[in-house]
Enzyme design. Structure first.
Site, PDB file in Angstrom:
ATOM      1  N   HIS A 152       0.837  -1.199   0.000  1.00 52.71           N
ATOM      2  CA  HIS A 152       0.000   0.000   0.000  1.00 52.71           C
ATOM      3  C   HIS A 152       0.876   1.254   0.000  1.00 52.71           C
ATOM      4  O   HIS A 152       1.551   1.567   0.987  1.00 52.71           O
ATOM      5  CB  HIS A 152      -0.898  -0.039   1.248  1.00 52.71           C
ATOM      6  CG  HIS A 152      -1.957   1.009   1.269  1.00 52.71           C
ATOM      7  ND1 HIS A 152      -2.904   1.098   2.268  1.00 52.71           N
ATOM      8  CD2 HIS A 152      -2.255   2.022   0.407  1.00 52.71           C
ATOM      9  CE1 HIS A 152      -3.712   2.119   2.033  1.00 52.71           C
ATOM     10  NE2 HIS A 152      -3.332   2.704   0.905  1.00 52.71           N
ATOM     11  N   ASP A 171      -0.130  -4.092   4.264  1.00 56.08           N
ATOM     12  CA  ASP A 171      -1.288  -4.383   5.111  1.00 56.08           C
ATOM     13  C   ASP A 171      -1.455  -5.901   5.225  1.00 56.08           C
ATOM     14  O   ASP A 171      -1.697  -6.591   4.216  1.00 56.08           O
ATOM     15  CB  ASP A 171      -2.559  -3.759   4.530  1.00 56.08           C
ATOM     16  CG  ASP A 171      -2.530  -2.237   4.601  1.00 56.08           C
ATOM     17  OD1 ASP A 171      -2.179  -1.714   5.674  1.00 56.08           O
ATOM     18  OD2 ASP A 171      -2.835  -1.577   3.593  1.00 56.08           O
ATOM     19  N   LYS A 179      29.394 -17.549 -21.517  1.00 58.80           N
ATOM     20  CA  LYS A 179      29.169 -16.924 -20.221  1.00 58.80           C
ATOM     21  C   LYS A 179      28.065 -15.889 -20.384  1.00 58.80           C
ATOM     22  O   LYS A 179      28.245 -14.869 -21.034  1.00 58.80           O
ATOM     23  CB  LYS A 179      30.434 -16.259 -19.683  1.00 58.80           C
ATOM     24  CG  LYS A 179      30.254 -15.712 -18.273  1.00 58.80           C
ATOM     25  CD  LYS A 179      31.502 -15.033 -17.764  1.00 58.80           C
ATOM     26  CE  LYS A 179      31.328 -14.651 -16.289  1.00 58.80           C
ATOM     27  NZ  LYS A 179      30.105 -13.871 -16.044  1.00 58.80           N
ATOM     28  N   PHE A 231      69.046  -7.539  -3.255  1.00 60.57           N
ATOM     29  CA  PHE A 231      69.476  -7.346  -4.635  1.00 60.57           C
ATOM     30  C   PHE A 231      70.097  -8.642  -5.171  1.00 60.57           C
ATOM     31  O   PHE A 231      70.763  -9.379  -4.446  1.00 60.57           O
ATOM     32  CB  PHE A 231      70.503  -6.215  -4.725  1.00 60.57           C
ATOM     33  CG  PHE A 231      69.883  -4.843  -4.709  1.00 60.57           C
ATOM     34  CD1 PHE A 231      69.371  -4.296  -5.869  1.00 60.57           C
ATOM     35  CD2 PHE A 231      69.811  -4.103  -3.533  1.00 60.57           C
ATOM     36  CE1 PHE A 231      68.797  -3.033  -5.875  1.00 60.57           C
ATOM     37  CE2 PHE A 231      69.236  -2.842  -3.524  1.00 60.57           C
ATOM     38  CZ  PHE A 231      68.734  -2.307  -4.700  1.00 60.57           C
ATOM     39  N   HIS A 291      67.517  -2.292 -11.872  1.00 62.85           N
ATOM     40  CA  HIS A 291      68.596  -1.301 -11.877  1.00 62.85           C
ATOM     41  C   HIS A 291      69.580  -1.699 -12.971  1.00 62.85           C
ATOM     42  O   HIS A 291      69.928  -2.875 -13.119  1.00 62.85           O
ATOM     43  CB  HIS A 291      69.287  -1.270 -10.515  1.00 62.85           C
ATOM     44  CG  HIS A 291      68.386  -0.811  -9.402  1.00 62.85           C
ATOM     45  ND1 HIS A 291      68.505   0.430  -8.815  1.00 62.85           N
ATOM     46  CD2 HIS A 291      67.332  -1.414  -8.786  1.00 62.85           C
ATOM     47  CE1 HIS A 291      67.573   0.556  -7.874  1.00 62.85           C
ATOM     48  NE2 HIS A 291      66.851  -0.557  -7.844  1.00 62.85           N
ATOM     49  N   GLY A 335      60.371   7.925  -8.669  1.00 60.36           N
ATOM     50  CA  GLY A 335      59.399   7.159  -7.894  1.00 60.36           C
ATOM     51  C   GLY A 335      59.755   7.132  -6.421  1.00 60.36           C
ATOM     52  O   GLY A 335      59.010   6.585  -5.607  1.00 60.36           O
ATOM     53  N   GLY A 369      63.821  11.604  -5.214  1.00 60.47           N
ATOM     54  CA  GLY A 369      64.682  12.448  -6.027  1.00 60.47           C
ATOM     55  C   GLY A 369      64.387  12.446  -7.505  1.00 60.47           C
ATOM     56  O   GLY A 369      63.365  11.936  -7.975  1.00 60.47           O
ATOM     57  N   ARG A 429      58.995   0.877  -8.090  1.00 49.83           N
ATOM     58  CA  ARG A 429      59.818   1.059  -6.897  1.00 49.83           C
ATOM     59  C   ARG A 429      59.162   0.314  -5.741  1.00 49.83           C
ATOM     60  O   ARG A 429      57.928   0.322  -5.603  1.00 49.83           O
ATOM     61  CB  ARG A 429      59.960   2.546  -6.542  1.00 49.83           C
ATOM     62  CG  ARG A 429      60.543   3.406  -7.641  1.00 49.83           C
ATOM     63  CD  ARG A 429      61.860   2.876  -8.224  1.00 49.83           C
ATOM     64  NE  ARG A 429      62.904   2.660  -7.235  1.00 49.83           N
ATOM     65  CZ  ARG A 429      63.784   3.604  -6.854  1.00 49.83           C
ATOM     66  NH1 ARG A 429      63.713   4.816  -7.386  1.00 49.83           N
ATOM     67  NH2 ARG A 429      64.718   3.316  -5.971  1.00 49.83           N
TER      68      ARG A 429
END
Length: 816
Positions: A42, A50, A235, A576, A624, A678, A681, A749
Site C-alpha cells: 500500500h 497491510d 558466459k 638485490f 637497476h 618514484g 629524487g 619502486r
C-alpha cells in the site's frame, strides 16, 4: 483497540464509497477452517504492507511498516488498524487522493492460515501464533503486542525458525514486486494498465517440488583450459536462476535462494512442456531482445515486462532423484533429453556447448563481443560451492561492487558518480567511482533505493573524494564494466550496467583470477599482495612489466641488471640479485663479466619484455641497470646525476636542483633529460656517444658534482657522508662507475603506493607535484605519448676536449 458491535463500522465511517472503488463493509459468515489471509502492498502517505487474517467474518488488519521479514531475528512493527470486509481480500487498485489511505494498493500475497490455539484469547493476551501457506509467506509466524500506553495498538510481526526462514531480512519485499493476482507492478496499477489473471498452479505435476540448493560457482582464471576433458559454454550476462518444478507450480529462485517467480513472470509458462513430475534446473535468465549491454537489456526487460529467456545448462534433480553426483556430460545428456520437445527459439532454451578447443572457443566468443566463456570439467559432479571444475574466462573486466555513497552533481542530475567498494573480511574497501552508464530510469531507481547514513561505510577513502561525499548504507550492489584496476586497487574508466538485486552486498568481494599467465609466463601465487594497502598483487606487477616491456627494453635493455627482489612483498625481506641462481628463468639472458679482482662471473640482462615478466615471477620489483650495454661494456653510453635530498627538504628543493644541474650542463654544451625516480629524487641523465671509457665518464661526473657543491655549499654536497648531507641535496655521481647501477626507466619502486620511475620533459617537470606521482595505472595512457628518454637518445652527447677543458677551468676557479 476498542470495537463496536458492528465490526466494520469504523471501516465504513472512514470511506466515501461514492469516491473509492474499495468494497463496502459487510460482515461475512464466520468459518472455523479454510481461513484466508492476504497482504496488500500500500503506497499511501508512506509505503507499508497491510497484513490481514480472516477471523469471525472479517479481516483482522495490521499495517506492517517495512513489510514482513523472513529473518527470525528481525521484528517488524505492525500497527493494528480497523477490521476490513472479506471482500477487501480481492481488492487491487488506486484509492483516490484525499480519501482515507489514498494511494496504490497491490495484492502482494494470498493464501490460507491456521491458528495455533484460541484466537480470541491470543488477541486479548497480545500473542498470536499461526502458520501461513501463501504464495510468498510460508511457515510459522507470530504477532506479539508491545507494551506501552500509545494511542495506537503496536504489535511485532516475527518469523519463526523453520525451513522457510532466511538470513536476508528483506528477501521477501525485495524479491517480489508484482501482484499475485494480475502480475502488475505498482506503477502499472497506478496507471490503470490492464492486468492478467495469474494462476496459482500452472501444471498438474504430482512430484514434490525440489528444495533450493546452493548453485555451483566458477573460479575466475586468465586462460581457458585445453583438452577434450573440458566442455565450454557461453558466459551469460544475466541473472543466475534455479527452476524448481513440481506440485504447486514452478518456482524461479536466485543464486541466494530468493523466490523471484513474480519478477520473472514472463517465464510463467516456459517450463510447462517439460515431461516430468519434478525437476531442479540450473540456468540463466536473459532478455529475449538485447540492445547494447545484455545486462542493461535484462534490467529494462524486467522493468517493462518484456519477454525473457531461460538458458538451461545443468540438471540437479529429476522426478525425485538427485543427479548431482553424475558426471557433467551425463547430466547434460539428461537435460537435453528432457528438453528435446521444447522449441529452439522459445522462452526455454538449452545452452550450447563445445567439447575441447578452449582457447579457440574463448577467442571466438571475444571476437563476437561476448563477455567470455565458462569451462567445465566433463567428468566432474555438481557441487554447491565455488570450484575449479568450473572456470570462467572473461573477455572484459567487470564485476559487482557495493555502493557506499555518491558524489553530488553540479548539473541537473541526482549525483555525479557512485562510490564503490568490496568487502575484505569485515572491512569495506574503497574501489573507486563510476560516473557513466546511467540513463533517466537508472537515476530514478537508484535515487529511490538509496538509504542515507551520516558516516562513511568505507575503511579508506581519499580525502578529496570524502570531502563532498554523501554516504549510504552499503546495501545495494552494482554491476560495473571497467578497463583495469589501478595500482592502488581502484577501477579505471568504469561504466554502470545496473543493480544486482540477486546478490547480497555482504557477499561482494574483490574478484581476481586464481591462476595466471602473463606474456606466456606462469605466475605462481598471483594474488599475493606485494604492496599492502595498495591492493597490488604479484599478477599486477607482472602485467605492468608486460605492458611497459617493449618501451622499457628499448630504453634499458641489453644492459647488466641488478634486481631488487621482494618474494614476500615490500614488508618482507628484500635483497638485490645480479647473478643468476638455480632455476632462474631462461627468458633472462646471461653474460660473463670480469670483475675488479680479475675473476669472472655471470650477470643477468634482458632483451625482450618476456624477460621482465619472468623476473617479476621470481619476485623482482625493481630493475637497476648499468650505464653501458652488453656489446661494449667498457664504453658507457649514459651519465646520470642522482639528486638525493636529505630529510626535511621538500619537492621544490629537489626540482630546483634538477633545473640547476640542467643549466650547468647546458653551459657546457650538453643536453640532458630528467626522470622522476618514484622515490624522493630526480635523475638528470645524458645519452653519450661511446667514445670514452669509465674513467673519463666517472671523472667528469665527479668533477661537475664537486664544482656545483663548492659553488653552493649550503645547498649541495658531493660527498656521501651522512654528516655532510644535513639539509643538503647529495649530487650522487657514483652511479657512473663501472659495475654501479641506477633505476631503469618505467621500473616499479618497492615503496608504498607502488610508484613508477618515469622519464619526463623539462616542461612537464615544472608542473609535477611530486617525484613519486606516477603509478602502474598511469602507464597505459603514458605509453600513448612519445618517450622523452628515447627522444633524448636520438641526440647523443659528446665529452669533447673543449667540454672537459671548460669543466676543469670551472673546477680551478672554484678552488682558487
Amino acid at each position: 483497540m476498542g470495537k463496536s458491535p458492528d465490526k466494520l463500522a469504523e471501516y465504513n465511517a472512514r470511506r466515501d464509497f461514492g469516491q473509492t472503488d474499495e468494497p463496502e463493509g459487510r460482515a461475512g459468515a464466520a468459518r472455523a477452517g479454510g481461513l484466508s489471509f492476504v497482504v496488500q502492498k500500500h503506497a499511501a502517505s508512506r509505503l507499508h504492507y497491510d497484513f490481514r487474517l480472516e477471523w469471525d467474518g472479517t479481516l483482522l488488519s495490521w499495517a506492517v511498516t517495512k513489510g514482513p521479514s523472513p529473518d527470525p531475528g528481525e521484528k517488524r512493527l505492525a500497527v493494528r488498524t480497523e477490521d476490513h470486509p472479506l471482500d477487501y481480500g480481492d481488492f487491487e487498485g488506486t484509492i483516490p487522493k484525499g480519501q482515507y489511505g489514498g494511494g496504490t494498493v497491490m495484492l502482494w500475497d494470498r493464501g490460507t492460515w491456521e491458528h495455533g490455539g484460541d484466537v480470541a484469547a491470543g488477541l486479548e493476551k497480545g500473542k498470536l501464533k499461526f502458520t501461513l501457506q501463501g504464495e510468498r509467506m510460508k511457515g510459522g509466524w507470530a504477532l506479539v503486542r508491545m507494551r506501552g500506553g500509545e494511542k495506537r495498538e503496536n504489535w511485532l510481526l516475527i518469523k519463526e525458525r523453520d525451513d522457510y526462514a532466511q538470513d536476508d531480512a528483506d528477501a521477501l519485499t525485495k524479491g517480489h514486486d508484482r501482484s499475485v493476482k494480475t502480475g502488475r507492478d505498482m506503477d502499472a496499477i497506478a496507471q490503470g494498465e490492464k492486468g492478467r489473471d495469474v494462476p496459482k498452479d500452472t501444471t498438474d505435476r504430482k512430484g514434490t517440488r525440489p528444495k533450493f540448493r546452493k548453485p555451483q560457482l566458477a573460479t575466475l582464471v586468465d586462460a581457458a583450459p585445453e583438452g577434450d576433458d573440458w566442455i565450454h559454454e557461453t558466459k551469460f550476462d544475466g541473472y543466475r536462476c534455479l527452476a524448481a518444478l513440481g506440485k504447486g507450480g514452478t518456482r524461479l529462485l536466485t543464486r541466494s535462494g530468493k523466490d523471484w517467480t513474480d519478477r520473472f513472470a514472463a517465464l510463467e509458462d516456459a517450463f510447462d512442456p517439460l515431461p516430468c513430475d519434478s525437476a531442479l534446473i540450473d540456468g540463466e535468465v536473459m532478455a529475449a531482445r538485447v540492445s547494447g549491454s545484455a545486462f542493461s537489456s535484462l534490467q529494462k526487460a524486467l522493468s517493462n515486462g518484456d519477454p525473457l529467456v531461460f538458458f538451461a545448462f545443468d540438471l540437479l534433480a529429476l522426478d525425485g532423484e538427485s543427479v548431482m553426483n553424475l558426471p557433467q556430460l551425463e547430466r547434460r545428456e539428461r537435460l537435453a533429453e528432457l528438453m528435446s520437445g521444447v522449441p529452439r527459439d522459445g522462452p526455454l532454451r538449452l545452452s550450447e556447448h563445445v567439447v575441447g578447443h578452449g582457447p579457440e572457443v574463448f577467442e571466438k566468443a571475444c571476437e563476437a563481443g561476448g563477455e567470455g566463456i565458462i569451462s567445465k570439467r566433463a567428468d566432474a559432479p555438481y557441487r554447491g560451492t565455488r570450484t575449479r571444475n568450473w572456470r570462467k574466462v572473461k573477455c572484459t573486466k567487470r564485476q559487482e561492487f557495493v555502493i557506499g555513497g555518491y558524489s553530488p552533481s553540479e548539473k541537473d542530475r541526482p549525483f555525479a558518480s557512485l562510490l564503490l567498494g568490496t568487502w575484505d573480511d569485515d572491512v569495506l574497501r574503497y574501489r573507486g567511482r563510476v560516473g557513466t552508464g546511467f540513463d533517466e530510469r537508472s537515476f530514478e531507481r537508484l535515487e529511490q533505493a538509496f538509504t542515507a547514513r551520516k558516516t562513511t561505510p568505507f575503511a579508506d577513502v581519499p580525502k578529496a573524494v570524502a570531502r563532498d561525499a554523501r554516504w549510504l548504507r552499503p546495501e545495494l550492489v552494482a554491476e560495473v564494466d571497467f578497463t583495469e584496476f589501478t595500482s592502488d586497487g581502484q577501477i579505471r574508466h568504469g561504466s554502470y550496467l545496473g543493480l544486482r538485486d540477486d546478490k547480497k552486498a555482504k557477499d561482494v568481494t574483490m574478484e581476481k583470477p586464481q591462476d595466471a599467465k602473463v606474456a606466456g609466463i606462469k605466475i605462481s601465487s598471483p594474488d599475493r599482495e606485494v604492496f599492502p594497502g595498495a591492493g597490488c598483487t604479484k599478477r599486477d606487477i607482472a602485467c605492468h612489466y608486460d605492458r611497459v616491456g617493449e618501451r622499457m627494453i628499448e630504453a634499458a635493455g641489453h644492459r647488466p641488471l641488478s634486481l631488487l627482489r621482494c618474494p614476500d612483498g615490500i614488508d618482507g625481506d628484500c635483497f638485490f640479485q645480479k647473478h643468476p641462481g638455480k632455476g632462474w628463468p631462461d627468458a633472462l639472458e646471461e653474460i660473463e663479466i670480469e670483475e675488479k679482482d680479475g675473476k669472472s662471473d655471470q650477470y643477468l640482462y634482458a632483451t625482450r619484455a618476456k624477460a621482465l615478466v619472468a623476473a617479476a615471477q621470481m619476485g623482482a620489483i625493481e630493475f637497476h641497470i648499468w650505464g653501458a650495454r652488453t656489446d661494449r661494456l667498457e664504453r658507457p653510453d649514459r651519465m646520470v646525476f642522482d639528486l638525493d635530498p636529505d630529510e626535511g627538504l621538500d619537492w621544490n628543493d629537489v626540482r630546483g636542483a634538477a633545473f640547476d644541474m640542467r643549466d650547468r650542463l647546458t653551459d657546457l654544451g650538453l643536453a640532458s633529460v630528467p626522470m622522476v625516480t618514484g622515490g624522493k629524487g630526480v635523475h638528470v641523465c645524458l645519452h653519450l656517444r661511446r667514445s670514452h671509457g669509465w674513467d673519463v665518464v666517472k671523472g667528469f661526473a665527479k668533477t661537475l658534482a664537486h664544482v656545483i657543491a663548492e659553488a653552493e655549499p649550503d645547498r649541495y654536497t658531493a660527498t656521501m657522508s651522512k654528516a655532510k648531507r644535513k639539509r643538503r641535496i647529495f649530487i650522487d655521481w657514483l652511479r657512473n662507475e663501472r659495475g654501479q647501477t641506477a633505476i631503469a626507466p618505467y621500473s616499479l619502486r618497492a615503496r608504498p603506493g607502488a610508484p613508477v620511475a618515469v622519464p619526463v620533459t623539462w616542461e612537464e617537470l615544472k608542473k609535477l607535484d611530486a617525484p613519486n606521482g606516477f603509478t602502474m595505472g598511469d602507464m597505459r595512457e603514458r605509453l600513448e605519448d612519445p618517450c622523452p628518454w628515447l627522444e633524448a637518445g636520438d641526440d647523443l652527447q659528446t665529452l669533447t676536449q673543449d667540454t672537459v677543458a671548460r669543466l676543469e677551468k670551472w673546477s680551478a676557479d672554484s678552488q682558487g
